[in-house]
Structures are given as C-alpha cells and as structure tokens.
Design a protein around this motif. Sequence first.
Motif, short mmCIF file in Angstrom:
data_model
loop_
_atom_site.label_atom_id
_atom_site.label_comp_id
_atom_site.label_asym_id
_atom_site.label_seq_id
_atom_site.Cartn_x
_atom_site.Cartn_y
_atom_site.Cartn_z
N PHE A 295 0.82 -1.21 0.00
CA PHE A 295 0.00 0.00 0.00
C PHE A 295 0.86 1.27 0.00
O PHE A 295 0.56 2.23 -0.72
CB PHE A 295 -0.92 -0.01 1.22
N ALA B 167 -8.26 -6.85 -1.29
CA ALA B 167 -8.19 -5.97 -0.11
C ALA B 167 -7.30 -4.76 -0.40
O ALA B 167 -7.66 -3.62 -0.09
CB ALA B 167 -7.67 -6.73 1.10
N LEU B 168 -6.13 -5.00 -1.00
CA LEU B 168 -5.23 -3.90 -1.34
C LEU B 168 -5.87 -3.00 -2.39
O LEU B 168 -5.77 -1.78 -2.33
CB LEU B 168 -3.90 -4.44 -1.84
N LYS C 254 -8.97 -2.37 -2.81
CA LYS C 254 -9.99 -1.54 -2.15
C LYS C 254 -9.36 -0.37 -1.44
O LYS C 254 -9.87 0.75 -1.48
CB LYS C 254 -10.79 -2.41 -1.17
N ARG C 255 -8.21 -0.60 -0.77
CA ARG C 255 -7.52 0.49 -0.07
C ARG C 255 -6.99 1.53 -1.06
O ARG C 255 -7.07 2.73 -0.82
CB ARG C 255 -6.37 -0.07 0.76
N ALA D 123 -9.68 3.74 -2.38
CA ALA D 123 -10.18 4.72 -1.40
C ALA D 123 -9.26 5.93 -1.24
O ALA D 123 -9.63 6.89 -0.54
CB ALA D 123 -10.36 4.03 -0.04
N LEU D 124 -8.08 5.92 -1.87
CA LEU D 124 -7.17 7.06 -1.76
C LEU D 124 -7.82 8.31 -2.37
O LEU D 124 -8.40 8.25 -3.45
CB LEU D 124 -5.85 6.76 -2.48
#
Length: 324
Positions: free
Chosen positions: A3, A36-37, A39-40, A43-44
């Motif tokens: 991330f 999962a990564l 999705k993160r 969201a940035l």
Amino acid sequence: MDFDEAAERLYGMVPEEFTSARDALAKEVKAAGDAALAKRIKALRKPTVVAWAVNRTARERGDELGRLLDLGRRLREAWRAQDADALAEAGRERTPLVARLVRSVREEAEVAGHPLGSTADLEIEQTLDAAVVDEDAAEQVRRGTLTRPLSYSGFTPAPVVRPAPEPAAARPAGKPAKARTKVPAGAGPEAEHQAPDQDQERPEHELERERREAEHREAERRRRIESLENALAEAERAATEAERGRADWEAERAEAVREHERRTAKVETLTAKLAKARDKLKAAEHRLEVARREETNAERAARSARQRADQVRATLDEARSAHE
C-alpha cells in the motif's frame, strides 16, 4: 507492491492524472488477486493542488525539507526539556526556514506547470508549521502523501519564561530593596520631597515573588493569545475549506443543471420523434387493415368470377355438344 508503494507512486503524479491512475492501479491489483489492497488503493483521495505541491517538494527537495523537520525534532525536544535557550535558538531558525520552503513549494509547482494562487502561501505555511510542532504531521509531510493542507491547533512550543536577574547596580550589595511610596496625583513639590521618607523596606524575596508572579501572568497571557491565534487560524482554515467545498458543489450543481437541460432537450426531441413515429405507425396499421379488408373482398370477387366462368364454360360445352 504494498500500500505504501502504491500511495507514494500515486501522490507523486500531477492532480489531473491521479484519479485515472488510481483506478487503473486498483483494477490491476484486483486482477492480480489482492482485492483488499485494491480496495484500499481505490479509497485514496485526490490531493488538493497545495497538498500535491508540498508532496512534490518532499520528493524533489528532500534535503531542504529535512532541515526543517530536524529543526522541529530539536524544538520538540527542547520543549519537553523546557530548555529556554534551545527553544529560542530553534525559534530564530524556524522563520527563515519556513519562508524559504514556502518559496520552494511555489517554485516546484511552477516547474510542474501548476502555479499556485496568491492564497496558497497561508496553507503551505500552516502545513510546514504543523510539521515543525507535531511529530505525526512531520511524518505525513516527509512521506509526501498529503491529500490536503495540514494545520496545528494546539500550543506551539515557546521559550520557558525565567525571571531576569536584578542588575547589580540596582542597589548596594547586602542592602534590602525599598518600595517607593507612590506620590498622589496633584501633590506639590513638598509631598514629592517627603515621599522618600515614607518608603518602607520590603524583603527581597517578596519582590522576587511578585516579579515571578507578574512574569507568570504575562506568560499565561501570551500563551492564551497564541492559543486564540491558533484557534482563529484553524477556524479560518475551516472556513476556507468550507467555502471551497461550497464552491465545488456549486460548480457540480451548475454542471448538473446543464446536464439536466441537455437530457431534457434530448427527451423532448425523442418524445416528438416518438409521437411522429406513433402517428406513422397508426397510419400504417390503418393501411394494413384496409389492405387486408380489400384483399378479402377481392378474393371473394375472384372466387365468384371463377365460379361464373366455370358455369359459362359448362354451358358452352353443352351447346357445342348439341350442335354436333
């Protein structure tokens, strides 16, 4: 890729490239099996222009920024140790360092083709000040992954107030200080002449205590003013941010109105075309109905004519047979 690497890559881009690059990277990571990564990453948030300019400066002028962040570390250590001399020295270094970095941020933005507006200096300065006095803010600035300018609303480290030593010439050595009696307003020269005779000797420790209390009150007053100034800066920053948000939504509303008008006009055009098409369909249906009816009548007439022809042919055949 993790991330932090993804964020470092994205926040190094110019603002107009951020969203498409973020979405493409999230899609790529998801396709590779790390939902999962992805999705993160998705969201940035896109950085403001000022935040992007500070991020770029952290990358392009890391040494210059590092000097300010090192000053912040020394300032915080001096504050914890209540070292007035170190605080004073750091305070003297702080102002020119921040001023130089504000200019550097502007220069980096211009080099990248995004010159900053006249109001950007305050947001840059507040961000750098936050990095000086707050360790978490310093780390955000150092990483170069800001999404918006920072601000600091707590107490800013300031030198510890210490009572100044009394000058040696103030009184003879070993002799206690005297408090002079105030001469009433309007009193004549005689009263002024007699005032020294009314002086009362006071212990030195009482004078020292009063001096300390006065300095303490002054320090508290200054801290209160500084706190209010910080609160005002934070309120103004929040007001600026709210106004920016209002302007963004005003622009969004205007675009939505234009889009609505375009769609409405298109619907009206299509509705008119649909009405014409329905009229044509109705006419075609009527024509079909007439054609079917006339076809039935024509078929009935043709059948009747064939029957009549058959009858005439039979009669003719009979007549020919009788003649023979």
